[in-house]
Design a protein around this motif. Sequence first.
Motif, short mmCIF file in Angstrom:
data_model
loop_
_atom_site.label_atom_id
_atom_site.label_comp_id
_atom_site.label_asym_id
_atom_site.label_seq_id
_atom_site.Cartn_x
_atom_site.Cartn_y
_atom_site.Cartn_z
N TRP A 132 0.94 -0.98 0.14
CA TRP A 132 0.05 -0.18 0.19
C TRP A 132 0.94 1.37 0.20
CZ3 TRP A 132 -4.82 1.15 -1.30
CH2 TRP A 132 -5.59 -0.05 -1.58
N GLN A 133 2.15 1.35 0.65
CA GLN A 133 2.94 2.36 0.45
C GLN A 133 3.32 2.71 -0.95
OE1 GLN A 133 6.27 1.37 3.03
NE2 GLN A 133 5.53 2.62 4.45
N LYS A 134 3.41 1.57 -1.83
CA LYS A 134 3.88 1.58 -3.11
C LYS A 134 2.65 2.50 -3.92
CE LYS A 134 6.98 -1.96 -4.96
NZ LYS A 134 7.00 -3.27 -5.87
N LEU A 135 1.52 2.04 -3.58
CA LEU A 135 0.55 2.68 -4.23
C LEU A 135 0.21 3.97 -3.90
CD1 LEU A 135 -2.28 -0.36 -3.92
CD2 LEU A 135 -1.03 0.30 -6.09
N ALA A 136 0.32 4.27 -2.57
CA ALA A 136 0.27 5.73 -2.01
C ALA A 136 1.27 6.50 -2.82
CB ALA A 136 0.80 5.78 -0.64
N SER A 137 2.39 5.86 -3.14
CA SER A 137 3.66 6.64 -3.82
C SER A 137 3.29 6.58 -5.34
CB SER A 137 5.00 6.00 -3.86
OG SER A 137 5.20 5.88 -2.50
N LEU A 138 2.22 6.36 -5.89
CA LEU A 138 1.57 6.54 -7.20
C LEU A 138 2.25 5.32 -8.04
CD1 LEU A 138 0.77 10.05 -7.69
CD2 LEU A 138 -0.73 8.31 -6.55
N GLU A 139 2.72 4.13 -7.43
CA GLU A 139 3.47 3.26 -8.25
C GLU A 139 2.46 2.13 -8.56
OE1 GLU A 139 7.23 1.29 -6.92
OE2 GLU A 139 7.42 2.88 -5.71
N PHE A 140 2.46 2.10 -10.02
CA PHE A 140 1.65 0.90 -10.43
C PHE A 140 2.13 -0.40 -10.29
CE2 PHE A 140 1.53 -1.82 -14.34
CZ PHE A 140 0.23 -1.95 -14.64
N VAL A 141 1.24 -1.57 -9.68
CA VAL A 141 1.43 -2.71 -9.45
C VAL A 141 0.89 -3.65 -10.13
CG1 VAL A 141 1.63 -4.48 -7.41
CG2 VAL A 141 1.92 -2.10 -6.77
N ASP A 142 1.59 -4.73 -10.69
CA ASP A 142 0.88 -5.76 -11.35
C ASP A 142 1.44 -7.12 -11.22
OD1 ASP A 142 3.32 -5.75 -12.82
OD2 ASP A 142 2.25 -5.87 -14.87
N GLY A 143 0.83 -7.86 -11.53
CA GLY A 143 1.32 -9.59 -11.19
C GLY A 143 0.21 -10.51 -10.99
N GLU A 144 0.63 -11.46 -10.37
CA GLU A 144 -0.52 -12.45 -10.04
C GLU A 144 -0.87 -12.62 -8.39
OE1 GLU A 144 1.40 -15.91 -11.60
OE2 GLU A 144 1.12 -15.59 -13.60
N PHE A 145 -2.10 -12.57 -8.13
CA PHE A 145 -2.54 -12.31 -6.84
C PHE A 145 -3.32 -13.46 -6.34
CE2 PHE A 145 -1.90 -8.43 -8.99
CZ PHE A 145 -0.93 -7.73 -8.35
N ASP A 146 -3.08 -13.95 -5.06
CA ASP A 146 -3.91 -15.04 -4.60
C ASP A 146 -5.15 -14.30 -3.76
OD1 ASP A 146 -1.68 -14.66 -3.00
OD2 ASP A 146 -2.10 -16.77 -1.84
N PHE A 147 -6.23 -14.60 -3.83
CA PHE A 147 -7.49 -13.86 -3.32
C PHE A 147 -8.23 -15.13 -2.49
CE2 PHE A 147 -6.19 -10.03 -4.67
CZ PHE A 147 -7.33 -9.12 -4.76
N LEU A 148 -9.00 -14.81 -1.57
CA LEU A 148 -9.75 -15.92 -0.97
C LEU A 148 -11.52 -15.57 -1.32
CD1 LEU A 148 -8.58 -16.20 2.80
CD2 LEU A 148 -8.18 -17.66 0.81
N ASN A 149 -12.05 -16.56 -1.94
CA ASN A 149 -13.50 -16.45 -2.14
C ASN A 149 -14.28 -16.43 -1.01
OD1 ASN A 149 -13.90 -19.00 -1.87
ND2 ASN A 149 -13.98 -19.60 -3.82
N LYS A 150 -15.63 -16.42 -1.13
CA LYS A 150 -16.31 -16.32 -0.05
C LYS A 150 -16.32 -17.51 0.83
CE LYS A 150 -21.00 -15.23 1.17
NZ LYS A 150 -22.57 -15.00 0.99
N ASN A 151 -16.06 -18.83 0.17
CA ASN A 151 -15.71 -20.07 0.74
C ASN A 151 -14.46 -20.10 1.44
OD1 ASN A 151 -18.52 -20.56 -0.08
ND2 ASN A 151 -17.70 -21.47 -2.01
N GLY A 152 -13.36 -19.35 1.32
CA GLY A 152 -12.21 -19.20 1.95
C GLY A 152 -11.07 -20.12 1.01
N THR A 153 -11.65 -20.36 -0.30
CA THR A 153 -10.83 -21.19 -1.36
C THR A 153 -10.07 -20.05 -2.01
OG1 THR A 153 -12.67 -22.80 -1.56
CG2 THR A 153 -10.83 -23.05 -3.15
N ILE A 154 -8.78 -20.44 -2.30
CA ILE A 154 -7.72 -19.63 -3.01
C ILE A 154 -8.31 -19.43 -4.43
CG2 ILE A 154 -5.48 -19.41 -4.04
CD1 ILE A 154 -4.58 -20.45 -1.41
N VAL A 155 -8.41 -18.26 -4.94
CA VAL A 155 -8.47 -17.67 -6.37
C VAL A 155 -7.35 -16.96 -6.82
CG1 VAL A 155 -10.12 -16.34 -7.62
CG2 VAL A 155 -11.24 -17.83 -5.75
N TRP A 156 -6.78 -17.31 -7.82
CA TRP A 156 -5.80 -16.75 -8.66
C TRP A 156 -6.26 -15.66 -9.46
CZ3 TRP A 156 -0.88 -16.79 -6.82
CH2 TRP A 156 -0.43 -17.81 -5.96
N LEU A 157 -5.86 -14.38 -9.42
CA LEU A 157 -6.05 -13.32 -10.25
C LEU A 157 -4.82 -12.57 -10.65
CD1 LEU A 157 -8.77 -11.76 -8.05
CD2 LEU A 157 -9.19 -13.25 -9.98
N ARG A 158 -4.69 -12.47 -12.14
CA ARG A 158 -3.52 -11.75 -12.84
C ARG A 158 -4.40 -10.42 -13.38
NH1 ARG A 158 -2.11 -15.09 -17.21
NH2 ARG A 158 -0.65 -16.14 -15.82
#
Length: 200
Positions: free
Chosen positions: A96-122
């Motif tokens: 969040w410090q990067k984003l506050a410095s207006l740095e663009f962030v990209d990549g692959e991120f693992d999120f949790l869906n409502k059931n607590g299962t990992i969902v991968w997002l690019r």
Amino acid sequence: QLQALQENDQIMQQNLEIMRSLQAENESRSRELQDQLNAINISTAMVQYDAHGIIQYVNEKFLQIIGYQQDELIGQSHKILLKKKYADSNSYHKFWQKLASLEFVDGEFDFLNKNGTIVWLRGSYYPVSDQNGQLTRVMQLVTDITNEMLQEEKIKEYMFDLEVAKTKFKDSAFELQAQLHAVEYTTAMIELNPQGTIIR
């Protein structure tokens, strides 16, 4: 004075024409941008956060991927979608410090869906600033790559199993070779072909 008024009227008419032209151009551009936004909404999952990571907007595509209803996410922290260990970590704070410095962030991120299962997002996080260069909001555009990542994991597991099997095979072959050498040293042996000719 009449001539001056006529000239002023003429200038005003010209300015009015310019304004109408600009208005038409703006409307056209606005429609174009709306069409692009609609296309993004259909094909890409989108989330908008405020400067503190509070969810302000989620589109239908994102809700489909993550399994929540819109009213369950609006007003919640970005952390609701993450593993607690990461959400409480120094890495997350730096993110969040990067984003506050207006740095663009990209990549692959693992999120949790409502059931607590990992969902991968690019995708990417796009920081948006005000006139003073202060972060006002963050747009996140992502696509679901969960199946792709699961396939990749399966391939890795398969390759690992293959390596294990190869090592076992090598060990077995080595052991068999050692046994044959031991037999050769301790036992008299002759090898014949099917015609009875001595080979070895």
